[in-house]
Design a protein around this motif. Sequence first.
Motif, PDB file in Angstrom:
ATOM      1  N   ALA A 185      -0.691  -9.456   0.266  1.00  0.00           N
ATOM      2  CA  ALA A 185      -1.033  -8.341   1.155  1.00  0.00           C
ATOM      3  C   ALA A 185      -0.042  -7.188   1.115  1.00  0.00           C
ATOM      4  CB  ALA A 185      -1.162  -8.853   2.595  1.00  0.00           C
ATOM      5  N   SER A 186       1.217  -7.445   0.785  1.00  0.00           N
ATOM      6  CA  SER A 186       2.211  -6.374   0.775  1.00  0.00           C
ATOM      7  C   SER A 186       2.243  -5.622  -0.548  1.00  0.00           C
ATOM      8  CB  SER A 186       3.600  -6.942   1.074  1.00  0.00           C
ATOM      9  OG  SER A 186       3.989  -7.847   0.049  1.00  0.00           O
ATOM     10  N   GLU A 187       1.413  -6.024  -1.509  1.00  0.00           N
ATOM     11  CA  GLU A 187       1.407  -5.406  -2.820  1.00  0.00           C
ATOM     12  C   GLU A 187       0.195  -4.494  -2.988  1.00  0.00           C
ATOM     13  OE1 GLU A 187       1.470  -8.530  -5.697  1.00  0.00           O
ATOM     14  OE2 GLU A 187       3.246  -9.506  -4.811  1.00  0.00           O
ATOM     15  N   VAL A 188       0.403  -3.369  -3.649  1.00  0.00           N
ATOM     16  CA  VAL A 188      -0.692  -2.471  -3.993  1.00  0.00           C
ATOM     17  C   VAL A 188      -1.425  -3.015  -5.207  1.00  0.00           C
ATOM     18  CG1 VAL A 188      -1.260  -0.186  -4.919  1.00  0.00           C
ATOM     19  CG2 VAL A 188       0.345  -0.397  -3.014  1.00  0.00           C
ATOM     20  N   ASP A 189      -2.733  -3.110  -5.106  1.00  0.00           N
ATOM     21  CA  ASP A 189      -3.584  -3.552  -6.224  1.00  0.00           C
ATOM     22  C   ASP A 189      -4.740  -2.561  -6.318  1.00  0.00           C
ATOM     23  OD1 ASP A 189      -5.272  -4.716  -8.037  1.00  0.00           O
ATOM     24  OD2 ASP A 189      -5.405  -6.652  -7.022  1.00  0.00           O
ATOM     25  N   LEU A 190      -4.669  -1.686  -7.309  1.00  0.00           N
ATOM     26  CA  LEU A 190      -5.695  -0.645  -7.442  1.00  0.00           C
ATOM     27  C   LEU A 190      -7.058  -1.219  -7.811  1.00  0.00           C
ATOM     28  CD1 LEU A 190      -3.720   2.250  -9.192  1.00  0.00           C
ATOM     29  CD2 LEU A 190      -3.960   1.719  -6.753  1.00  0.00           C
ATOM     30  N   ASP A 191      -7.094  -2.478  -8.211  1.00  0.00           N
ATOM     31  CA  ASP A 191      -8.371  -3.125  -8.547  1.00  0.00           C
ATOM     32  C   ASP A 191      -8.870  -4.026  -7.424  1.00  0.00           C
ATOM     33  OD1 ASP A 191      -8.587  -2.077 -11.217  1.00  0.00           O
ATOM     34  OD2 ASP A 191      -6.983  -3.443 -11.804  1.00  0.00           O
ATOM     35  N   ARG A 192      -8.181  -4.019  -6.333  1.00  0.00           N
ATOM     36  CA  ARG A 192      -8.558  -4.902  -5.228  1.00  0.00           C
ATOM     37  C   ARG A 192      -9.919  -4.507  -4.664  1.00  0.00           C
ATOM     38  NH1 ARG A 192      -5.075  -7.896  -2.011  1.00  0.00           N
ATOM     39  NH2 ARG A 192      -3.293  -6.583  -2.616  1.00  0.00           N
ATOM     40  N   GLU A 193     -10.790  -5.491  -4.533  1.00  0.00           N
ATOM     41  CA  GLU A 193     -12.028  -5.231  -3.824  1.00  0.00           C
ATOM     42  C   GLU A 193     -11.693  -5.059  -2.355  1.00  0.00           C
ATOM     43  OE1 GLU A 193     -15.036  -8.090  -4.550  1.00  0.00           O
ATOM     44  OE2 GLU A 193     -14.922  -7.905  -6.738  1.00  0.00           O
ATOM     45  N   SER A 194     -12.438  -4.270  -1.676  1.00  0.00           N
ATOM     46  CA  SER A 194     -12.097  -3.869  -0.314  1.00  0.00           C
ATOM     47  C   SER A 194     -11.726  -5.061   0.555  1.00  0.00           C
ATOM     48  CB  SER A 194     -13.277  -3.129   0.328  1.00  0.00           C
ATOM     49  OG  SER A 194     -12.973  -2.796   1.663  1.00  0.00           O
ATOM     50  N   ALA A 195     -10.482  -5.032   1.040  1.00  0.00           N
ATOM     51  CA  ALA A 195     -10.034  -6.069   1.965  1.00  0.00           C
ATOM     52  C   ALA A 195     -10.001  -5.532   3.388  1.00  0.00           C
ATOM     53  CB  ALA A 195      -8.644  -6.553   1.564  1.00  0.00           C
ATOM     54  N   GLY A 196     -10.377  -4.270   3.546  1.00  0.00           N
ATOM     55  CA  GLY A 196     -10.317  -3.647   4.852  1.00  0.00           C
ATOM     56  C   GLY A 196      -8.879  -3.328   5.231  1.00  0.00           C
ATOM     57  N   HIS A 197      -8.711  -2.450   6.187  1.00  0.00           N
ATOM     58  CA  HIS A 197      -7.367  -2.123   6.657  1.00  0.00           C
ATOM     59  C   HIS A 197      -7.434  -1.624   8.089  1.00  0.00           C
ATOM     60  CE1 HIS A 197      -8.077   2.210   6.327  1.00  0.00           C
ATOM     61  NE2 HIS A 197      -8.527   2.031   5.096  1.00  0.00           N
ATOM     62  N   SER A 198      -6.260  -1.512   8.680  1.00  0.00           N
ATOM     63  CA  SER A 198      -6.166  -1.129  10.089  1.00  0.00           C
ATOM     64  C   SER A 198      -5.550   0.247  10.269  1.00  0.00           C
ATOM     65  CB  SER A 198      -5.307  -2.160  10.841  1.00  0.00           C
ATOM     66  OG  SER A 198      -3.976  -2.136  10.335  1.00  0.00           O
ATOM     67  N   ALA A 199      -5.501   1.044   9.202  1.00  0.00           N
ATOM     68  CA  ALA A 199      -4.804   2.332   9.273  1.00  0.00           C
ATOM     69  C   ALA A 199      -5.339   3.238  10.370  1.00  0.00           C
ATOM     70  CB  ALA A 199      -4.893   3.041   7.920  1.00  0.00           C
ATOM     71  N   PHE A 200      -6.618   3.101  10.695  1.00  0.00           N
ATOM     72  CA  PHE A 200      -7.209   3.940  11.727  1.00  0.00           C
ATOM     73  C   PHE A 200      -7.459   3.180  13.025  1.00  0.00           C
ATOM     74  CE2 PHE A 200      -8.773   5.840   7.640  1.00  0.00           C
ATOM     75  CZ  PHE A 200      -7.914   6.936   7.672  1.00  0.00           C
ATOM     76  N   GLY A 201      -6.899   1.979  13.122  1.00  0.00           N
ATOM     77  CA  GLY A 201      -6.988   1.213  14.348  1.00  0.00           C
ATOM     78  C   GLY A 201      -8.278   0.436  14.485  1.00  0.00           C
ATOM     79  N   PHE A 202      -8.464  -0.121  15.676  1.00  0.00           N
ATOM     80  CA  PHE A 202      -9.649  -0.912  16.004  1.00  0.00           C
ATOM     81  C   PHE A 202     -10.137  -0.518  17.400  1.00  0.00           C
ATOM     82  CE2 PHE A 202      -6.896  -3.724  13.440  1.00  0.00           C
ATOM     83  CZ  PHE A 202      -7.738  -3.996  12.375  1.00  0.00           C
TER      84      PHE A 202
END
Length: 406
Positions: A334-351
């Motif tokens: 999770a702490s690594e950038v993977d430009l090929d990662r299929e969407s794992a979702g994120h919390s950058a904009f909150g919930f």
Amino acid sequence: MQTDPFMPKAPPHIPAELIVPFDFRGDKEYSNDPHKRLDSLRDDYRAFYTPFPRGMGGQGVWVFTRAEDIRAVLKDPQTFASGGLRPFAKAIGEDWTLIPVDLDPPIHSQFRTLLNPVFSPKSMKSMELVILERAEEMTTALTDQKEVDFVPVFARPYPVSIFLELLGLPLDGMEDFIEIEENILQNSGDAQIAAIRQLRDYLAGQIDDRRRNRGDDLISFAVHAEVAGRPLTDDEVMGICVMMFIGGLDTVTSTLGYHFLHLARHPEEQQRLRNHALLIPGSVEEFLRVYNVVTTGRRATRDVEIAGVRIRAGDLLALPTTLASRDPNECPHASEVDLDRESAGHSAFGFGPHRCIGSHLARRELTAALTAWTTRLPMFRLKEATIPRSSGSGVIALESLPLVFL
């Protein structure tokens, strides 16, 4: 654990084993690498209490480190309220409140319904060309440079200029506006109070002008809007304008810094985006996941148990949403950038109900910036012997980012 005479005291109801002297404002490891430092706290604690205050109230906070707990808090506004955590108005003897972030349901819903169309995907899509042109204009101006400090030269003026135009404020006041915003969010004491009063006075003049001369801008929108079939009060107009001013002047700037720091340190990924522009929108989502910049706050409205700890009514909570995005229980590596990662979702904009209203604008600004830099400027790297420093208890940001063009 409280043996340091200079450390603030925790309330007596906090178990000693859960007290951790972590200071969002003064922790050196956090300044050196805030995301890694927060990860280290999650490794040791699901939840802990720091007696160091994070905001204006001078009160310590519970810090939650796992995605499931952070989501649970943010999705339960009845138990964990947002209102009352940003006493900017009270600091200068007034009663307006930041709208909609400092409101709780059901009143919050009325104002969110009012503001949602202004920042909707359709509204923001109409700005795509303007945003891209601004990014291209600003990168073109750098083509003869051998090195730049990315933060003051691009990360700050690029999104701030766009938002000032949305507000209908003059671009030649940008540096003054940024100084006001930084003093409100990063400073304390007399400097902070003076900045709040300065912003209030300035916006009051702008609001008065829009009452007489309606324009096509966000301040005019707030001045002439209605909610629940009635005009907004003066305090409600001020609350919306202050919130838009503060919210529009820092988060995208901060986010850009970490995205470009990553690309400066990973030339292979930078080159890949240059070769394959179609990867940029997905890369923005991955960068947002790994380098979230926001720690949001809540206040417990009742005694409650969560994450195995007892929270009392009135206790404050700090929720670093970057920890939700980087939780290894929800995303591999999770702490690594993977430009090929299929969407794992994120919390950058909150919930939950307070999910960031400006997310559609932010995505377009970030995508346009990456596109312009990877098509109009040469490869870049971090200047040698540079150690980027971060600061900020609510929104973390790089203080500078010296880049060298190759």
